[in-house]
Scaffold this active site. Structure first.
Site, short mmCIF file in Angstrom:
data_model
loop_
_atom_site.label_atom_id
_atom_site.label_comp_id
_atom_site.label_asym_id
_atom_site.label_seq_id
_atom_site.Cartn_x
_atom_site.Cartn_y
_atom_site.Cartn_z
N CYS A 115 -45.21 -20.56 54.62
CA CYS A 115 -46.04 -21.26 55.61
C CYS A 115 -47.42 -20.62 55.60
O CYS A 115 -47.63 -19.58 55.02
CB CYS A 115 -45.43 -21.11 56.99
SG CYS A 115 -43.74 -21.69 57.07
N ARG A 171 -49.31 -24.26 51.03
CA ARG A 171 -48.14 -23.44 51.37
C ARG A 171 -47.09 -24.24 52.13
O ARG A 171 -45.98 -23.79 52.36
CB ARG A 171 -48.56 -22.22 52.19
CG ARG A 171 -49.44 -21.24 51.45
CD ARG A 171 -49.91 -20.13 52.35
NE ARG A 171 -48.83 -19.21 52.67
CZ ARG A 171 -48.56 -18.11 51.97
NH1 ARG A 171 -49.29 -17.83 50.91
NH2 ARG A 171 -47.57 -17.32 52.30
N TRP A 187 -43.83 -25.06 56.32
CA TRP A 187 -42.93 -25.58 55.30
C TRP A 187 -41.56 -25.19 55.80
O TRP A 187 -41.17 -24.03 55.77
CB TRP A 187 -43.23 -24.96 53.93
CG TRP A 187 -42.50 -25.67 52.85
CD1 TRP A 187 -42.84 -26.83 52.24
CD2 TRP A 187 -41.25 -25.29 52.29
NE1 TRP A 187 -41.90 -27.18 51.32
CE2 TRP A 187 -40.91 -26.25 51.33
CE3 TRP A 187 -40.40 -24.24 52.50
CZ2 TRP A 187 -39.74 -26.19 50.57
CZ3 TRP A 187 -39.23 -24.15 51.76
CH2 TRP A 187 -38.92 -25.14 50.81
N ASN A 222 -44.18 -16.74 59.37
CA ASN A 222 -43.88 -17.12 57.99
C ASN A 222 -42.74 -16.22 57.56
O ASN A 222 -42.87 -15.00 57.56
CB ASN A 222 -45.11 -16.90 57.10
CG ASN A 222 -44.80 -17.22 55.64
OD1 ASN A 222 -43.84 -17.94 55.35
ND2 ASN A 222 -45.57 -16.66 54.74
N GLY A 223 -41.57 -16.80 57.24
CA GLY A 223 -40.41 -15.99 56.85
C GLY A 223 -39.15 -16.58 57.44
O GLY A 223 -39.13 -17.74 57.88
N GLU A 282 -32.90 -28.06 29.59
CA GLU A 282 -34.00 -27.88 30.54
C GLU A 282 -35.32 -27.67 29.81
O GLU A 282 -36.35 -28.23 30.19
CB GLU A 282 -33.70 -26.71 31.48
CG GLU A 282 -34.80 -26.35 32.45
CD GLU A 282 -35.25 -27.49 33.36
OE1 GLU A 282 -34.55 -28.53 33.41
OE2 GLU A 282 -36.31 -27.38 33.97
N LYS A 313 -38.61 -30.10 30.26
CA LYS A 313 -39.94 -29.57 30.64
C LYS A 313 -40.99 -30.09 29.67
O LYS A 313 -42.05 -30.56 30.07
CB LYS A 313 -39.92 -28.03 30.63
CG LYS A 313 -39.20 -27.40 31.78
CD LYS A 313 -39.95 -27.46 33.10
CE LYS A 313 -39.61 -28.43 34.14
NZ LYS A 313 -38.32 -28.91 34.43
N GLU A 348 -41.55 -34.00 30.01
CA GLU A 348 -42.12 -34.58 31.24
C GLU A 348 -43.57 -34.17 31.47
O GLU A 348 -44.28 -34.85 32.21
CB GLU A 348 -41.28 -34.24 32.47
CG GLU A 348 -41.21 -32.79 32.85
CD GLU A 348 -40.40 -32.60 34.14
OE1 GLU A 348 -40.45 -33.46 35.03
OE2 GLU A 348 -39.73 -31.58 34.24
N HIS A 393 -23.50 -32.72 13.70
CA HIS A 393 -22.85 -34.03 13.89
C HIS A 393 -23.88 -35.14 14.09
O HIS A 393 -23.70 -36.02 14.92
CB HIS A 393 -21.89 -33.93 15.08
CG HIS A 393 -20.90 -32.84 14.93
ND1 HIS A 393 -19.81 -32.93 14.12
CD2 HIS A 393 -20.89 -31.58 15.44
CE1 HIS A 393 -19.14 -31.79 14.15
NE2 HIS A 393 -19.77 -30.95 14.94
N LYS A 400 -42.63 -36.19 42.50
CA LYS A 400 -41.96 -34.92 42.78
C LYS A 400 -40.55 -35.16 43.30
O LYS A 400 -39.64 -34.43 42.98
CB LYS A 400 -42.76 -34.12 43.80
CG LYS A 400 -42.18 -32.75 44.11
CD LYS A 400 -42.07 -31.90 42.86
CE LYS A 400 -41.31 -30.61 43.09
NZ LYS A 400 -40.97 -29.96 41.82
#
Ligand code: AGP
Length: 629
Positions: A2, A27, A82, A108-109, A502, A506, A509, A525, A624
């Site tokens: 945050c 943030r 956030w 924040n935390g 993955e 990456k 995209e 194969h 997103k």
């Protein structure tokens, strides 16, 4: 993460706070708010009045509300949120205030033991206005101050009482905090406290600031002091000082606000994706924090909401997800089957929701998601619940639909992931899945020695990733060599098969290069027909039980003139003699290799995309969070 901004001086605080929040919007931006203190004849006790304005949504919503209803005063704290606990709405926005309205807090935390404290306060008649962990801090300070001042709020009470009360309350919390606190009983001071979440003191001319990131103080403060853990800052308009854990004054070092440090929301990074790749060590530290238990040699989660006895009866686990989260689920399959010895099935959520597979009663379904809003994953979760199955969610966004609708779950604590290409969420998902495998394993047959070994090895992961990130220069050079390619193959076995998938995703995209991930042995194969001198193959080659088999696959590609990029353990020589390029990473136990070996693949995709002039943070055609089917 945050954003926090505090101001105390001789100017109106409101606009200084809002401007600062705008600089911290990266943030988190699901809600925001300000609290200011003004002195005037219409105010209650001691002529001081607190003004609280909070709004869900972007900071622009708060700015509009303040235009209609300003918050006067030269002292104030503010916050852009956030969410970690409680959905994004007006009443969960910070600042949070004590029941008597005399104390306001921005945080924040995570207060990991907030539930127990809240339960105690509620039993003592304290009424809570929000679902957040932070409100517990405000309520506790308010109640403690009340007890210390014993109602004589008018007396000129020394600030040391405020400091003592805050210090006493902080000792009751487990977790992390970057805090700003004000009180109408002490209108001439702002207190700041730090443990695990960054906080800086800004030093100006007859004015002082508090911020979670120096970026908020751009053009305002001349110097900043980076607070250390367990420090307490006492700010007044004309002075300030720092206290240590024992409330003794400590000397500090002042820093100029580096020009690059005040780069817009991305800090020193050109793109959010690169910032988030480099944030992975801190993100994993946040995922692990408070969840690894040395004493019991296991992991603990506050939100599974399932009795361990019920978990012992689980005979099958279905992991369902999309995209990168699906790849994390595939790693989870290896982890849970190796350490918990529970059969696992991994399902694309978009398939699972329609496939209608037979599922017996001792199956639990775990949805894995960064956003918590992916339509297919949400639908798969609902379908599982409709059939009466216990559901869990591994999710990064608190209060998101999937987090709310699952029976229980584990938050990733990766912080806001803004780059569309998921990076730190993936590694945090794998880290949480590793802890889940440890937890389930220790409910069954894993010994305390085995558990302790895993706990110790997990604790080393953040530093191992920090060491891995040093490969970026090497990766950049390799990216320059292959940025023109039109096809890539990514190949790995066992734990590295999902990593190969993955890595391919990456690259696809963000650089728009066609890439395929395969189990290395599968090359024979069919896919090996794709190999030619223009098609690079990325091999995952850390040492493991079947290293020699993968080496054979690498030789098969070389024999057909395919260029090979190999991810190898530091000091690996055998592969370096054969591959065209190697990227060295720290040698780690096989089950932890995905957390380390994915990093060079993230960096390779990033630097190739950069060379191709692609929009790394907002790639074409993507969003997103895919909230449509
Ligand atoms: C990954 O880089 C992509 N952004 C995408 O595949 C993503 O992982 C997928 O849409 C799932 O999103 P979620 O984790 O928020 O559910």
């Amino acid at each position: 993460m945050c954003g926090i901004v505090g101001y105390i001086g001789h100017k109106e605080a409101e606009q200084i706070l809002v401007t600062g929040l705008h600089r911290l919007e990266y943030r988190g931006y699901d809600s925001s708010g300000v609290a200011t203190l003004s002195v005037g004849e219409d105010a209650p006790a001691r002529g001081v009045r607190m003004h609280l304005r909070k709004k869900a949504g972007r900071i622009a919503n708060l700015a509009r509300a303040l235009r209609d209803d300003p918050a006067p005063g030269c002292v104030g704290i503010s916050h852009t949120r956030w969410a970690t606990h409680g959905p994004a709405n007006d009443h969960n926005a910070h600042p949070h205030v004590s029941a008597d309205g005399t104390v306001a807090v921005v945080h924040n935390g995570v207060v990991e033991n907030y539930a127990a404290i809240k339960k105690q306060l509620v039993s003592e008649g304290v009424e809570f206005a929000s679902d957040t962990d932070t409100e517990v801090i405000a309520q506790l300070i308010g109640r403690e101050l009340d007890a210390r001042l014993d109602g004589n709020g008018d007396a000129d009470v020394p600030v040391s009482v405020f400091v003592d009360v805050l210090s006493k309350c902080l000792r009751m919390f487990k977790g992390t905090y970057g805090l700003g606190v004000i009180s109408s009983r002490f209108p001439g001071v702002i207190l700041g406290a730090r443990l695990g979440s960054p906080l800086v003191v800004g030093i100006g001319e007859n004015e002082h600031f508090l911020a979670s990131d120096p970026a908020a103080l751009i053009g305002k403060a001349d110097k900043v002091v980076y607070m250390q853990d367990n420090q307490l800052a006492v700010l007044t308009a004309d002075d300030w000082h720092m206290l240590d854990h024992d409330r003794e004054r400590v000397s500090t070092t002042q820093h100029a606000i580096e020009a690059e440090a005040t780069e817009s929301d991305r800090g020193v990074y050109e793109h959010y994706m690169l910032k988030e790749i480099h944030e992975q060590p801190e993100a994993i530290e946040n995922a692990l924090r408070g969840r690894l238990d040395e004493a019991d040699a296991t992991a603990h989660f506050g939100g599974l909401n399932i009795d361990p006895r019920r978990l012992r009866e689980v005979e099958r686990i279905i992991l369902t997800a999309c995209g990168t989260s699906y790849h994390a689920a595939l790693v989870g399959e290896y982890l849970l089957e190796e350490f918990a010895r529970i059969p696992v099935e991994v399902e694309y959520a978009s398939e699972f929701r329609y496939r209608n597979p037979p599922i017996d009663r001792n199956t639990i379904v775990i949805a894995i998601t960064q956003s918590g809003e992916t339509a297919d994953t949400l639908a798969a979760l609902r379908e599982s619940k409709r059939k009466g199955h216990t559901t869990l969610a591994l999710c990064n966004v608190v209060g998101s639909s999937i987090a709310r609708e699952a029976d229980g779950g584990v938050y990733l604590h990766a912080g806001p992931e803004i780059g569309v290409a998921s990076t730190k969420a993936f590694t945090n998902q794998v880290a949480v899945l590793t802890m889940l495998a440890l937890y389930f394993g220790r409910l069954r047959h894993l010994s305390s020695l085995q558990g302790m070994k895993m706990v110790e090895e997990l604790r080393s992961v953040p530093d191992l990733i920090r060491r891995t990130l040093r490969c970026e220069g090497q990766v950049k050079r390799i990216a320059e060599k292959y940025a023109h390619a039109t096809n890539f193959l990514y190949l790995g076995r066992q734990y590295h098969y999902p990593v190969a998938l993955e890595g391919a995703l990456k690259l696809k995209e963000i650089s728009y290069i066609h890439a395929e991930g395969y189990p290395a042995a599968e090359m024979k194969h069919g896919p090996i027909a794709l190999v030619d001198a223009q098609t690079p193959s990325v091999f995952m080659m850390p040492r493991g039980p079947i290293f020699d088999k993968v080496m054979s696959n690498l030789q098969e590609v070389k024999a057909r003139h395919g260029p090979v990029i190999a991810i190898v353990d530091e000091g690996e020589e055998e592969v370096s003699e054969v591959a065209d390029d190697v990227i060295e990473i720290p040698a780690v136990p096989e089950y932890l290799q995905p957390l380390v070996s994915v990093v060079p693949l993230q960096l390779l995709a990033y630097h190739i995309a950069l060379l191709r002039g692609c929009d790394v943070d907002k790639p074409r055609n993507l969003a997103k969070s895919v909230t449509v089917e």
